[in-house]
Design a protein around this motif. Structure first.
Motif, PDB file in Angstrom:
ATOM      1  N   LEU A 214       0.831  -1.207   0.000  1.00 58.55           N
ATOM      2  CA  LEU A 214       0.000   0.000   0.000  1.00 58.55           C
ATOM      3  C   LEU A 214       0.865   1.256   0.000  1.00 58.55           C
ATOM      4  CD1 LEU A 214      -3.045   0.519  -0.027  1.00 58.55           C
ATOM      5  CD2 LEU A 214      -2.963   0.697   2.464  1.00 58.55           C
ATOM      6  N   ARG A 215       1.960   1.222   0.752  1.00 56.44           N
ATOM      7  CA  ARG A 215       2.881   2.373   0.750  1.00 56.44           C
ATOM      8  C   ARG A 215       3.509   2.565  -0.626  1.00 56.44           C
ATOM      9  NH1 ARG A 215       4.255   0.118   5.762  1.00 56.44           N
ATOM     10  NH2 ARG A 215       6.129  -0.861   4.907  1.00 56.44           N
ATOM     11  N   LEU A 216       3.912   1.470  -1.244  1.00 57.34           N
ATOM     12  CA  LEU A 216       4.514   1.563  -2.581  1.00 57.34           C
ATOM     13  C   LEU A 216       3.514   2.035  -3.625  1.00 57.34           C
ATOM     14  CD1 LEU A 216       6.568  -1.761  -2.457  1.00 57.34           C
ATOM     15  CD2 LEU A 216       7.533   0.553  -2.581  1.00 57.34           C
TER      16      LEU A 216
ATOM     17  N   VAL B  38       8.152  -5.355  -2.762  1.00 54.37           N
ATOM     18  CA  VAL B  38       7.315  -5.521  -1.566  1.00 54.37           C
ATOM     19  C   VAL B  38       8.061  -6.316  -0.505  1.00 54.37           C
ATOM     20  CG1 VAL B  38       5.150  -6.455  -0.667  1.00 54.37           C
ATOM     21  CG2 VAL B  38       5.203  -5.382  -2.938  1.00 54.37           C
ATOM     22  N   THR B  39       8.659  -7.434  -0.907  1.00 55.55           N
ATOM     23  CA  THR B  39       9.357  -8.265   0.083  1.00 55.55           C
ATOM     24  C   THR B  39      10.585  -7.541   0.640  1.00 55.55           C
ATOM     25  OG1 THR B  39      10.548  -9.393  -1.716  1.00 55.55           O
ATOM     26  CG2 THR B  39       8.554 -10.441  -0.870  1.00 55.55           C
ATOM     27  N   ARG B  40      11.253  -6.758  -0.208  1.00 53.92           N
ATOM     28  CA  ARG B  40      12.406  -5.991   0.273  1.00 53.92           C
ATOM     29  C   ARG B  40      11.974  -4.977   1.326  1.00 53.92           C
ATOM     30  NH1 ARG B  40      13.740  -3.437  -4.218  1.00 53.92           N
ATOM     31  NH2 ARG B  40      14.658  -5.324  -5.097  1.00 53.92           N
ATOM     32  N   ALA B  41      10.825  -4.360   1.114  1.00 48.59           N
ATOM     33  CA  ALA B  41      10.321  -3.367   2.070  1.00 48.59           C
ATOM     34  C   ALA B  41       9.985  -3.995   3.417  1.00 48.59           C
ATOM     35  CB  ALA B  41       9.091  -2.659   1.497  1.00 48.59           C
ATOM     36  N   VAL B  42       9.575  -5.255   3.388  1.00 43.92           N
ATOM     37  CA  VAL B  42       9.219  -5.955   4.628  1.00 43.92           C
ATOM     38  C   VAL B  42      10.436  -6.610   5.272  1.00 43.92           C
ATOM     39  CG1 VAL B  42       7.775  -7.820   5.584  1.00 43.92           C
ATOM     40  CG2 VAL B  42       6.870  -6.322   3.806  1.00 43.92           C
TER      41      VAL B  42
ATOM     42  N   LEU C  79      -0.579  -0.791  -9.420  1.00 43.00           N
ATOM     43  CA  LEU C  79      -0.227  -2.146  -8.997  1.00 43.00           C
ATOM     44  C   LEU C  79       0.583  -2.866 -10.071  1.00 43.00           C
ATOM     45  CD1 LEU C  79      -0.594  -4.364  -6.822  1.00 43.00           C
ATOM     46  CD2 LEU C  79      -2.648  -5.063  -8.044  1.00 43.00           C
ATOM     47  N   SER C  80       0.253  -2.634 -11.321  1.00 44.27           N
ATOM     48  CA  SER C  80       0.949  -3.338 -12.404  1.00 44.27           C
ATOM     49  C   SER C  80       2.417  -2.941 -12.510  1.00 44.27           C
ATOM     50  CB  SER C  80       0.248  -3.079 -13.737  1.00 44.27           C
ATOM     51  OG  SER C  80       0.193  -1.685 -14.011  1.00 44.27           O
ATOM     52  N   SER C  81       2.794  -1.829 -11.894  1.00 44.53           N
ATOM     53  CA  SER C  81       4.192  -1.390 -11.966  1.00 44.53           C
ATOM     54  C   SER C  81       4.990  -1.717 -10.700  1.00 44.53           C
ATOM     55  CB  SER C  81       4.262   0.124 -12.223  1.00 44.53           C
ATOM     56  OG  SER C  81       3.711   0.845 -11.135  1.00 44.53           O
TER      57      SER C  81
ATOM     58  N   ARG D  93      -7.182   5.797  -2.375  1.00 43.07           N
ATOM     59  CA  ARG D  93      -6.379   6.096  -3.568  1.00 43.07           C
ATOM     60  C   ARG D  93      -6.156   4.826  -4.388  1.00 43.07           C
ATOM     61  NH1 ARG D  93      -2.793   8.400  -1.048  1.00 43.07           N
ATOM     62  NH2 ARG D  93      -3.518  10.540  -1.314  1.00 43.07           N
ATOM     63  N   PHE D  94      -5.859   3.735  -3.705  1.00 42.38           N
ATOM     64  CA  PHE D  94      -5.644   2.461  -4.391  1.00 42.38           C
ATOM     65  C   PHE D  94      -6.881   2.038  -5.174  1.00 42.38           C
ATOM     66  CE2 PHE D  94      -6.424  -2.161  -3.992  1.00 42.38           C
ATOM     67  CZ  PHE D  94      -5.459  -2.615  -4.875  1.00 42.38           C
TER      68      PHE D  94
END
Length: 204
Positions: free
Chosen positions: A24-26, A40-44, A32-34, A109-110
């Motif tokens: 959601l932050r990204l 996502v996994t790197r952010a977590v 979503l397609s980009s 927004r999403f």
């Protein structure tokens, strides 16, 4: 043993929620397609393989975000629809939309971006949720004296107008910002009152 299973389940749920929150932050500034799975996994801070313990892919994660954004609103909107007077119903519904934008702007927004976005499964999930809202609104309208003589198609059309208008209002509130919330909300209420007046004379 059951205590250990409970801890594992809690940890699994925590990681799943962390993936949703990171996505959601990204998605604040991109579609979503980009967004890539590895982002996502790197952010977590988990390995990409860990992602697949929770989601089959980014589309599946997107569908989960739709459920998170809209799934819990059915009961709340349903309560607003029980208001006996049109004025009170309109005021309460617009207030609920404004509150949603204030408390969950990223989710709003999403949904606004992905409603017509490039991920088919997410578009379908949003359409399904909005369709459920429209069915719920139509069911309430059908039980009211003002709807005597209305066809099912006309009731569905009216309910769809209300739902579409609420989505449009949410997007307008998001773009306007807190300083213009009352102006946007007032316009939304006036438009719905105009629709309500038209409803009373539809069969004239």
């Amino acid at each position: 043993m059951s205590h250990t299973v409970g801890i594992r389940q809690a940890q699994k749920q925590k990681t799943r929620q962390a993936l949703l929150d990171a996505a959601l932050r990204l998605l604040e500034d991109q579609s979503l397609s980009s967004v890539g799975l590895r982002e996502v996994t790197r952010a977590v801070g988990v390995a990409p393989t860990a992602f697949y313990r929770h989601f089959t892919g980014m589309a599946d994660l997107g569908v989960a975000l739709v459920e998170e954004a809209l799934g819990s609103l059915h009961a709340t909107i349903g309560e607003a629809l029980t208001e006996p007077a049109d004025e009170a119903r309109i005021d309460r519904t617009v207030a609920l939309v404004a509150e949603l934008v204030r408390t969950s702007p990223a989710h709003v927004r999403f949904v606004a971006r992905e409603q017509h976005g490039g991920v088919a499964a997410v578009r379908a999930a949003i359409g399904e949720q909005l369709g459920r809202f429209a069915d719920e609104v139509a069911a309430v309208f059908a039980a009211e004296p003002e709807s005597a003589g209305w066809s099912r198609d006309d009731l569905d059309m009216l309910a769809g107008m209300y739902v579409d208008h609420m989505v449009m209002t949410a997007s307008a509130l998001l773009e306007a910002g807190p300083e213009d919330e009352e102006r946007v909300s007032a316009l939304a209420r006036r438009r719905l009152r105009l629709v309500s007046l038209g409803r009373r004379h539809w069969l004239d």
